[in-house]
Design a protein around this motif. Structure first.
Motif, PDB file in Angstrom:
ATOM      1  N   ASP A 186      47.830  43.114  40.348  1.00 54.10           N
ATOM      2  CA  ASP A 186      47.037  44.051  40.942  1.00 54.10           C
ATOM      3  C   ASP A 186      47.114  44.462  42.481  1.00 54.10           C
ATOM      4  OD1 ASP A 186      44.306  45.263  41.741  1.00 54.10           O
ATOM      5  OD2 ASP A 186      43.357  43.376  42.121  1.00 54.10           O
ATOM      6  N   TYR A 189      47.118  41.657  44.990  1.00 48.47           N
ATOM      7  CA  TYR A 189      45.997  41.057  45.103  1.00 48.47           C
ATOM      8  C   TYR A 189      45.936  39.676  44.197  1.00 48.47           C
ATOM      9  CZ  TYR A 189      44.417  43.818  49.001  1.00 48.47           C
ATOM     10  OH  TYR A 189      44.027  44.841  50.106  1.00 48.47           O
ATOM     11  N   HIS A 229      40.586  34.155  44.519  1.00 50.57           N
ATOM     12  CA  HIS A 229      41.395  33.849  43.124  1.00 50.57           C
ATOM     13  C   HIS A 229      42.813  33.767  43.315  1.00 50.57           C
ATOM     14  CE1 HIS A 229      40.492  38.165  43.669  1.00 50.57           C
ATOM     15  NE2 HIS A 229      41.904  38.305  43.776  1.00 50.57           N
ATOM     16  N   PHE A 273      37.105  44.592  36.212  1.00 53.01           N
ATOM     17  CA  PHE A 273      37.996  45.635  35.938  1.00 53.01           C
ATOM     18  C   PHE A 273      37.678  46.040  34.303  1.00 53.01           C
ATOM     19  CE2 PHE A 273      41.216  44.053  39.125  1.00 53.01           C
ATOM     20  CZ  PHE A 273      40.789  45.046  39.909  1.00 53.01           C
ATOM     21  N   PHE A 292      38.164  39.399  38.387  1.00 55.16           N
ATOM     22  CA  PHE A 292      39.046  40.603  38.303  1.00 55.16           C
ATOM     23  C   PHE A 292      39.917  40.480  37.066  1.00 55.16           C
ATOM     24  CE2 PHE A 292      37.213  40.002  42.437  1.00 55.16           C
ATOM     25  CZ  PHE A 292      36.848  41.596  42.810  1.00 55.16           C
ATOM     26  N   GLN A 296      44.174  37.080  37.362  1.00 52.93           N
ATOM     27  CA  GLN A 296      43.727  36.412  38.893  1.00 52.93           C
ATOM     28  C   GLN A 296      42.430  35.520  38.380  1.00 52.93           C
ATOM     29  OE1 GLN A 296      42.769  40.901  39.528  1.00 52.93           O
ATOM     30  NE2 GLN A 296      43.655  40.608  41.481  1.00 52.93           N
ATOM     31  N   ARG A 326      41.672  39.928  57.108  1.00 53.25           N
ATOM     32  CA  ARG A 326      40.649  40.661  56.365  1.00 53.25           C
ATOM     33  C   ARG A 326      40.624  39.669  55.145  1.00 53.25           C
ATOM     34  NH1 ARG A 326      40.881  42.748  51.065  1.00 53.25           N
ATOM     35  NH2 ARG A 326      39.521  44.380  50.754  1.00 53.25           N
ATOM     36  N   ASP A 328      39.534  38.920  51.290  1.00 53.48           N
ATOM     37  CA  ASP A 328      39.277  39.909  50.242  1.00 53.48           C
ATOM     38  C   ASP A 328      38.021  39.214  49.429  1.00 53.48           C
ATOM     39  OD1 ASP A 328      40.614  41.751  48.439  1.00 53.48           O
ATOM     40  OD2 ASP A 328      40.298  40.096  47.019  1.00 53.48           O
ATOM     41  N   VAL A 329      37.163  40.129  48.815  1.00 47.81           N
ATOM     42  CA  VAL A 329      36.189  39.730  48.310  1.00 47.81           C
ATOM     43  C   VAL A 329      35.380  38.279  48.765  1.00 47.81           C
ATOM     44  CG1 VAL A 329      36.262  41.275  46.419  1.00 47.81           C
ATOM     45  CG2 VAL A 329      37.168  39.245  45.979  1.00 47.81           C
ATOM     46  N   GLU A 389      35.650  41.581  53.330  1.00 45.62           N
ATOM     47  CA  GLU A 389      35.247  42.469  52.478  1.00 45.62           C
ATOM     48  C   GLU A 389      34.207  41.995  51.540  1.00 45.62           C
ATOM     49  OE1 GLU A 389      37.071  44.955  48.572  1.00 45.62           O
ATOM     50  OE2 GLU A 389      37.255  42.733  48.721  1.00 45.62           O
ATOM     51  N   HIS A 460      42.257  51.361  50.238  1.00 44.77           N
ATOM     52  CA  HIS A 460      43.237  51.323  49.063  1.00 44.77           C
ATOM     53  C   HIS A 460      42.451  51.223  47.652  1.00 44.77           C
ATOM     54  CE1 HIS A 460      42.142  47.100  49.835  1.00 44.77           C
ATOM     55  NE2 HIS A 460      42.758  46.932  48.457  1.00 44.77           N
ATOM     56  N   ASP A 461      41.288  51.116  47.809  1.00 46.33           N
ATOM     57  CA  ASP A 461      40.337  50.830  46.452  1.00 46.33           C
ATOM     58  C   ASP A 461      39.530  52.388  46.384  1.00 46.33           C
ATOM     59  OD1 ASP A 461      41.269  48.471  46.096  1.00 46.33           O
ATOM     60  OD2 ASP A 461      39.475  47.516  47.214  1.00 46.33           O
ATOM     61  N   ARG A 546      42.041  54.461  42.120  1.00 46.63           N
ATOM     62  CA  ARG A 546      42.542  53.895  43.369  1.00 46.63           C
ATOM     63  C   ARG A 546      43.851  54.282  44.037  1.00 46.63           C
ATOM     64  NH1 ARG A 546      41.030  47.541  42.895  1.00 46.63           N
ATOM     65  NH2 ARG A 546      42.681  47.558  41.491  1.00 46.63           N
ATOM     66  N   ARG A 550      46.580  55.054  47.483  1.00 47.54           N
ATOM     67  CA  ARG A 550      47.664  54.241  47.590  1.00 47.54           C
ATOM     68  C   ARG A 550      49.118  55.180  47.528  1.00 47.54           C
ATOM     69  NH1 ARG A 550      45.776  49.216  43.659  1.00 47.54           N
ATOM     70  NH2 ARG A 550      43.861  48.880  44.681  1.00 47.54           N
TER      71      ARG A 550
END
Ligand code: NOJ
Ligand code: MG
Length: 695
Positions: A186, A189, A229, A273, A292, A296, A326, A328-329, A389, A460-461, A546, A550
């Motif tokens: 991913d 990530y 994760h 996903f 995800f 993950q 930053r 992530d989730v 995020e 990037h998403d 996404r 990218r």
């Protein structure tokens, strides 16, 4: 579009039509800081079924839930102000919801609201200045920024070589998407080792050099902390597999099958996903949770050892000199230990079952406070930023996560504004900037001195914003400048996503084979499996992928865009006129406009810390505001439409104060399609000249 006549003189903020009472807001800021007192925050009474809808709406979570529901339905939340709706008892609402949907939904959301009785404290005086409030952030997606070794993959060496592009732009802080060792299911990530760099990205020495190079240019740098994760290839997960009942097994959610229903996962949660959020691992006879991709697995933050590990990872990077993360989730980290089933109706609405149990989990605040205290704010440490995020977080819960009095995050990325009306990313539709205007005015009206918001349109998403608003090539430059003007002159911290400064647009990908994104591939397959034609599935994936965000950055006009000497990892389409080199040579380019905007923001504190007062917010197609700091006053005017907008009461004397405009030919009293202007106000005002130090 019909453009109604504009009222003369800057009107005070009016929120009529936005569904709520005008309130005292935007206290004019005075220079100097008021002492912050910690005040007891008002506590809302516990809601029972005799409570009314308006009581529910007074709870921060209740308000976010209702706003979200209306948003998803494309309806205005002003319905809550209607006495019949607002006065309805929750038990009546419950009956109605059951009748119309067959679902018991109300008790669930009322429980969620009762879990958070405190309203956020708006604070008093003016916000405390911090470096991250005044900074312009820039997101580098390392895989696509610049490739230094010809393998077609962007790398740290490439960032080092092109760092002056960011310094010239005037960026204050660089955010790097993951560069850690990862099997890359991913886009990195899925971290295999938090203390190592992905081989194709470079080496740890290069990362150290990058940190130093940023600092040498007066820029800060933050990394992406991905700790909801790990990758399934992470050593912790490998150890968990070797001994599921041992210490590392308890790092994850590894559950045995229910003997009565051996084929059924522990609950009905779905992966973001597509497909179930559980994978059966026959070797250990356990289910593993992954909200995800299957590679993950979610970390179990209930386990204090997991939290210790995260603290250690943060400290390790802070010792190398980074200025924050930053995260992530990060709002997904607390899951209720009993892992209850997701609500079917919410799952349908959000397209992912189970989220309501972990987007604002029971111990989220506690975990964030602990992490801040143990890793970010140690005695003597420099001020570091925690940017969360936080998908699904609304304005009020966002304030609870970031309030200056809360000791949790500094900033959140809330995503509600990325799709307008009731639309989702998976639909091909035209984004409505007028809708955004109303959303933003409402958001700003709820913020006090304890609050600060992020300003972003892309990452990037997500696909590119210009393409969502108006894909007509004739508007591309004006729209690119307009979005930049909005972001860089509004109150809040702007995050620019790489390519935005070049007016990047969506790519003409021709088929699923062009894409690399795990989400796009899984979605395409799921749609086809559900019976969609390949053509329909592709249409949905093309609009949403996404990979639009990218695609490798174009440095020059050569066929590969100067990104790599090899074959780029993601297809690069020609885009004449929109590379860095071409735009740097063009004084009227979007890139030059971004440079000027950032320089202006640096020069005028009113643009960074100043109060915001909206002008004539009811006027469709027009978006205007003042930024005020002491005696500094700056006025911004935007035309949100693709038609000329006349300003009948425009004072020609004001033209002398034009500091920056998007168009070379400026017509007094008329804004061209998507034109944006920034004025000194009044035009003759003194004292705007001296550059002011930034923190
Ligand atoms: C959010 C990231 O921005 C996205 O790219 C990623 O797929 C998910 N979190 C999972 O880490
Ligand atoms: Mg490379």
């Amino acid at each position: 579009m019909d453009v109604p006549a504009r009222t003369p003189t800057p009107a005070p903020v009016r929120l009529r039509g936005l569904g709520r009472e005008p309130r005292a807001r935007y206290r004019l800021l005075v220079q100097g800081r008021k002492k912050r007192h910690r005040r007891a925050r008002p506590e809302n009474p516990t809601l029972d079924d005799a409570a009314r809808v308006r009581d529910f709406y007074a709870h921060p979570v209740g308000r976010d839930v209702i706003d979200k529901m209306f948003h998803l339905q494309g309806r205005s939340n002003r319905w809550v102000d209607n006495p019949i709706v607002g006065g309805m008892r929750l038990r009546t609402l419950d009956r109605l919801v059951r009748l119309f949907t067959g679902h018991e939904l109300v008790p669930l959301v009322v429980d969620l609201a009762n879990s958070e009785p405190h309203a956020p404290d708006p604070g008093e005086g003016q916000p405390e200045p911090t470096w991250w409030k005044e900074a312009v952030f820039y997101q580098v997606y390392p895989r696509s920024f610049a490739d230094s070794d010809g393998d077609g993959v962007g790398d740290v060496g490439g960032i080092l070589e092109h760092l002056d592009h960011l310094a010239d732009l005037g960026v204050d802080c660089v955010w790097l998407s993951p560069i850690y060792d990862s099997p890359n299911e991913d886009g990195g990530y899925d971290v295999r080792d938090y203390r190592a760099v992905m081989a194709e990205m470079g080496t740890l020495d290069q990362v150290d050099a990058l940190i130093a190079a940023c600092h040498a240019r007066g820029m800060r740098i933050i990394l992406d902390l991905v700790v909801n994760h790990t990758s399934h290839e992470h050593e912790w997960f490998q150890r968990a597999l070797a001994d599921p009942d041992g210490p590392h097994g308890a790092y994850y959610f590894l559950l045995p099958a229910d003997p009565e229903h051996p084929d059924q996962p522990p609950n009905n949660w779905e992966s973001a996903f597509t497909g179930p959020a559980w994978r059966w691992i026959p070797e250990i006879e356990r289910w593993v949770l992954h909200v995800f991709a299957p590679g993950q697995p979610d970390l179990n933050w209930e386990n204090p050892r997991v939290r210790d590990e995260v603290v250690e990872v943060c400290r390790w990077w802070f010792d190398r000199g980074i200025d924050g993360f930053r995260m992530d989730v990060i709002n997904f980290i607390s899951k209720p230990p009993d892992l209850p089933d997701g609500h079917e109706l919410i799952g349908d609405l959000l397209q992912v079952a189970g989220v309501e149990h972990y987007f604002y989990g029971p111990r989220l605040h506690e975990y964030l406070r602990e992490l801040r205290e143990r890793a970010f704010e140690r005695p003597g440490s420099p001020p570091r930023v925690m940017v969360g995020e936080t998908p699904g977080i609304g304005v009020e819960t966002g304030r609870l996560l970031t309030g200056a009095d809360r000791g949790e995050l500094d900033l959140v990325f809330s995503f509600d504004h990325l799709e307008s009306g009731s639309h989702s990313r998976f639909e091909d539709y035209r984004y409505d900037l007028e809708w955004y205007k109303r959303y933003l005015i409402d958001y700003q009206s709820r913020l006090g001195s304890n609050d600060w918001m992020t300003l972003f349109f892309e990452n990037h998403d997500n696909p590119r914003m210009i393409s969502k608003v108006n894909p007509e090539p004739e508007h591309r430059v004006a729209l690119g400048k307009l979005l930049g003007t909005l972001q860089l002159t509004m109150r809040g911290t702007p995050f620019i996503h790489q390519g935005q400064e070049l007016a990047a647009v969506n790519q003409p990908f021709t088929g699923i084979g062009d894409l690399q994104d795990v989400e796009a591939h899984r979605r395409f397959r799921a749609l086809v499996d559900e019976g969609a034609s390949e053509e329909d599935a592709w249409a949905q994936v093309l609009t949403s992928t996404r990979d639009h965000g990218r695609v490798p950055l174009r440095w020059d006009a050569s066929p590969g865009g100067g990104f790599t000497t090899g074959t780029p990892w993601l297809v690069v389409h020609p885009d004449p006129g929109f590379s860095v080199a071409e735009q740097a040579a063009d004084p009227d380019s979007v890139l030059q406009h971004y440079r000027r905007l950032i320089a202006l923001r640096r020069r005028h504190r009113a643009l960074r810390m100043g109060d915001v007062t909206f002008v004539d917010p009811e006027r469709v197609g027009f978006f205007g505001w003042f930024r005020t700091w002491g005696t500094q006053r700056i006025r911004v005017e935007l035309n949100l439409t693709d038609e000329p907008l006349t300003l009948p009461d425009h004072d020609p004397d004001a033209d002398a104060g034009l500091l920056l405009g998007s168009h070379t030919v400026v017509r007094s009293g008329t804004l061209a399609p998507y034109e944006s202007r920034v004025y000194r106000w009044p035009a003759v005002q003194q004292g705007l000249g001296a550059p002011e130090p930034q923190r």
